[in-house]
Design a protein around this motif. Structure first.
Motif, PDB file in Angstrom:
ATOM      1  N   GLY A 251      51.295  38.157  47.455  1.00 17.74           N
ATOM      2  CA  GLY A 251      50.052  38.888  47.285  1.00 17.74           C
ATOM      3  C   GLY A 251      49.120  38.645  48.459  1.00 17.74           C
ATOM      4  N   GLU A 252      48.158  39.539  48.623  1.00 18.97           N
ATOM      5  CA  GLU A 252      47.197  39.417  49.714  1.00 18.97           C
ATOM      6  C   GLU A 252      45.867  40.006  49.269  1.00 18.97           C
ATOM      7  OE1 GLU A 252      46.656  41.014  54.327  1.00 18.97           O
ATOM      8  OE2 GLU A 252      48.675  40.723  53.493  1.00 18.97           O
ATOM      9  N   SER A 253      44.769  39.291  49.546  1.00 16.39           N
ATOM     10  CA  SER A 253      43.431  39.745  49.210  1.00 16.39           C
ATOM     11  C   SER A 253      42.627  39.964  50.482  1.00 16.39           C
ATOM     12  CB  SER A 253      42.703  38.717  48.332  1.00 16.39           C
ATOM     13  OG  SER A 253      43.348  38.547  47.097  1.00 16.39           O
ATOM     14  N   ALA A 254      41.693  40.893  50.405  1.00 20.25           N
ATOM     15  CA  ALA A 254      40.820  41.150  51.550  1.00 20.25           C
ATOM     16  C   ALA A 254      39.488  41.680  51.054  1.00 20.25           C
ATOM     17  CB  ALA A 254      41.461  42.156  52.508  1.00 20.25           C
ATOM     18  N   ASP A 255      38.407  41.248  51.679  1.00 19.98           N
ATOM     19  CA  ASP A 255      37.077  41.804  51.461  1.00 19.98           C
ATOM     20  C   ASP A 255      36.709  42.638  52.675  1.00 19.98           C
ATOM     21  OD1 ASP A 255      36.482  40.697  48.902  1.00 19.98           O
ATOM     22  OD2 ASP A 255      36.180  38.756  49.861  1.00 19.98           O
ATOM     23  N   ALA A 278      48.348  48.108  44.635  1.00 19.65           N
ATOM     24  CA  ALA A 278      47.070  47.618  45.154  1.00 19.65           C
ATOM     25  C   ALA A 278      45.977  47.900  44.141  1.00 19.65           C
ATOM     26  CB  ALA A 278      46.745  48.278  46.491  1.00 19.65           C
ATOM     27  N   GLU A 279      44.955  47.059  44.155  1.00 23.34           N
ATOM     28  CA  GLU A 279      43.804  47.203  43.271  1.00 23.34           C
ATOM     29  C   GLU A 279      42.540  47.186  44.111  1.00 23.34           C
ATOM     30  OE1 GLU A 279      41.979  43.993  40.480  1.00 23.34           O
ATOM     31  OE2 GLU A 279      43.504  45.047  39.302  1.00 23.34           O
ATOM     32  N   LEU A 280      41.696  48.220  43.946  1.00 23.01           N
ATOM     33  CA  LEU A 280      40.430  48.323  44.648  1.00 23.01           C
ATOM     34  C   LEU A 280      39.303  48.062  43.672  1.00 23.01           C
ATOM     35  CD1 LEU A 280      41.034  51.680  46.580  1.00 23.01           C
ATOM     36  CD2 LEU A 280      41.692  49.379  47.278  1.00 23.01           C
ATOM     37  N   THR A 281      38.322  47.229  44.065  1.00 28.50           N
ATOM     38  CA  THR A 281      37.207  46.886  43.194  1.00 28.50           C
ATOM     39  C   THR A 281      35.912  46.894  43.989  1.00 28.50           C
ATOM     40  OG1 THR A 281      38.653  45.445  41.883  1.00 28.50           O
ATOM     41  CG2 THR A 281      36.284  45.181  41.587  1.00 28.50           C
ATOM     42  N   GLN A 282      34.890  47.539  43.434  1.00 30.96           N
ATOM     43  CA  GLN A 282      33.553  47.488  44.016  1.00 30.96           C
ATOM     44  C   GLN A 282      32.528  47.228  42.920  1.00 30.96           C
ATOM     45  OE1 GLN A 282      32.899  51.038  46.598  1.00 30.96           O
ATOM     46  NE2 GLN A 282      32.378  49.511  48.156  1.00 30.96           N
ATOM     47  N   TYR A 283      31.528  46.369  43.245  1.00 32.34           N
ATOM     48  CA  TYR A 283      30.444  46.050  42.337  1.00 32.34           C
ATOM     49  C   TYR A 283      29.151  46.683  42.836  1.00 32.34           C
ATOM     50  CZ  TYR A 283      33.479  42.386  40.406  1.00 32.34           C
ATOM     51  OH  TYR A 283      34.510  41.707  39.823  1.00 32.34           O
ATOM     52  N   ASP A 284      28.266  47.017  41.892  1.00 32.76           N
ATOM     53  CA  ASP A 284      26.932  47.423  42.320  1.00 32.76           C
ATOM     54  C   ASP A 284      26.011  46.200  42.274  1.00 32.76           C
ATOM     55  OD1 ASP A 284      26.159  47.034  39.672  1.00 32.76           O
ATOM     56  OD2 ASP A 284      25.954  49.156  39.216  1.00 32.76           O
ATOM     57  N   SER A 285      24.750  46.388  42.551  1.00 33.81           N
ATOM     58  CA  SER A 285      23.819  45.257  42.653  1.00 33.81           C
ATOM     59  C   SER A 285      23.567  44.576  41.310  1.00 33.81           C
ATOM     60  CB  SER A 285      22.490  45.737  43.247  1.00 33.81           C
ATOM     61  OG  SER A 285      21.918  46.759  42.443  1.00 33.81           O
ATOM     62  N   SER A 286      23.901  45.246  40.215  1.00 35.74           N
ATOM     63  CA  SER A 286      23.709  44.659  38.882  1.00 35.74           C
ATOM     64  C   SER A 286      24.972  44.018  38.327  1.00 35.74           C
ATOM     65  CB  SER A 286      23.208  45.742  37.906  1.00 35.74           C
ATOM     66  OG  SER A 286      21.968  46.273  38.325  1.00 35.74           O
ATOM     67  N   GLY A 287      26.068  44.094  39.071  1.00 35.08           N
ATOM     68  CA  GLY A 287      27.316  43.494  38.617  1.00 35.08           C
ATOM     69  C   GLY A 287      28.254  44.449  37.913  1.00 35.08           C
ATOM     70  N   HIS A 288      27.850  45.719  37.729  1.00 40.80           N
ATOM     71  CA  HIS A 288      28.753  46.704  37.143  1.00 40.80           C
ATOM     72  C   HIS A 288      29.864  47.010  38.144  1.00 40.80           C
ATOM     73  CE1 HIS A 288      25.756  46.977  34.085  1.00 40.80           C
ATOM     74  NE2 HIS A 288      24.860  47.526  34.891  1.00 40.80           N
TER      75      HIS A 288
END
Length: 338
Positions: A251-255, A278-288
């Motif tokens: 596995g490999e992770s990247a920001d 692959a899994e893509l994840t984005q957070y908003d400023s409130s953590g959603h």
């Protein structure tokens, strides 16, 4: 140690023995549900010391964040209330539970109750034995799962009605999808969306009790993959994108910092090849959170001879598939197609 539940015929309902270490002995009862009203007795067989505690009925039953109040139940009498917003912002309040067991606390400034405030209640019996109750207030969050087309709510008030509404700005400012559900005993809820497709830019709102939360779904996608260069490209909202991928072996992770709505990543440990996910994840400023998954198909054919059946597994979704069969006994032409 013995625990006796007066509501059952069995007595005791639980018992165990341990050797004391450094004047402290811990009995962790994963296999037994300790409840208010049960009698806990610990006896030291050497010094013949016996301590007995009737478990107090401690709980937080209500709160009002705007009024900065919290209330609950306890045994009538003195009660210690402890609350924290983080490890360095805490408050201790000594209060009294009324004759009916009800208590209420309004922390003094500068401490204020907020989403996620946590703490404990403690109450001693007449000879110093103590019951403790750990509590926390909800800190509601929303997650939009684009690939599987559902919304998850986490850390909402437990066992309460929750309302979901989604507005797609492409079709005006009105609500395009709505649904009601009830949160579970863990504060989670999963709402699937029949006949509605989640997409980037849609505005998701969830309402439960005194909490209202809104998020805008991030525009996440994988546009291209290059097996030769082990590269993926796609779209995301500006800000930080978290990428995790695996080829089944490693596995490999990247920001990735997104500045123009697009992203690209060259893998060093993962092979971009059939079977990779692959899994893509984005957070908003409130953590959603917005999340999507990507998969490179690894297609294969399965033939079941007795039934003259041919199955195709792991082929690209929503794609026209053509089947052809050539029987060499009848020359080189195709003998069957579908």
């Amino acid at each position: 140690i013995t625990i006796d539940d007066p509501s059952t015929v069995q007595s005791p309902d639980y018992q165990n023995t341990k050797y004391i270490n450094y004047e402290i002995v811990d009995f962790i009862q994963y296999s037994f549900d300790i409840k208010p009203g049960q009698t806990v007795t610990i006896t030291d067989s050497v010094n013949v010391i016996t301590r007995e505690l009737v478990v107090a009925d401690l709980a937080v039953t209500g709160y009002n964040l705007s009024a900065n109040t919290i209330s609950g139940i306890a045994s009538p009498g003195d009660l210690e209330f402890h609350a924290c917003n983080d490890s360095s912002t805490c408050v201790d309040v000594s209060t009294i539970a009324a004759s009916d067991g009800v208590w209420s606390v309004t922390p003094t400034s500068p401490f204020t109750l907020q989403e996620g405030t946590y703490g404990y209640l403690s109450q001693e019996d007449g000879d110093g034995d103590e019951t403790t109750f750990v509590w926390s207030l909800p800190k509601p969050l929303i997650t939009a799962y684009l690939t599987y087309n559902y919304i998850r709510g986490s850390d909402w008030p437990e066992n309460e009605l929750i309302t979901l509404s989604i507005d797609d700005p492409d079709y005006g400012s009105s609500v395009d999808f709505s649904a009601n559900d009830v949160t579970g005993g863990d504060g989670y809820v999963y709402i699937r969306l029949p006949n509605f497709k989640l997409e980037g830019g849609q505005i998701v709102t969830m309402v439960c009790g005194q909490f209202t939360k809104t998020m805008t779904i991030h525009d996440l996608s994988v546009l291209t993959y290059n097996e030769e260069n082990d590269n993926l490209t796609g779209t995301a909202s500006n800000g930080m994108l978290h990428l995790y991928a695996t080829d089944g072996l490693t596995g490999e992770s990247a920001d990735i910092e997104v500045t123009d709505g697009t992203w690209s990543h060259d893998f060093t440990d993962v092979a971009v090849s059939p079977g990779m996910s692959a899994e893509l994840t984005q957070y908003d400023s409130s953590g959603h959170r917005s999340e999507m998954e990507f998969y490179i198909p690894d297609p294969y054919i399965e033939v079941e001879l007795p039934y003259s059946e041919i199955d195709g597994e792991d082929w690209p979704e929503d794609t026209l598939i053509t089947l052809s069969i050539d029987d060499p006994d009848y020359g080189g032409a195709v003998d069957y197609s579908d």
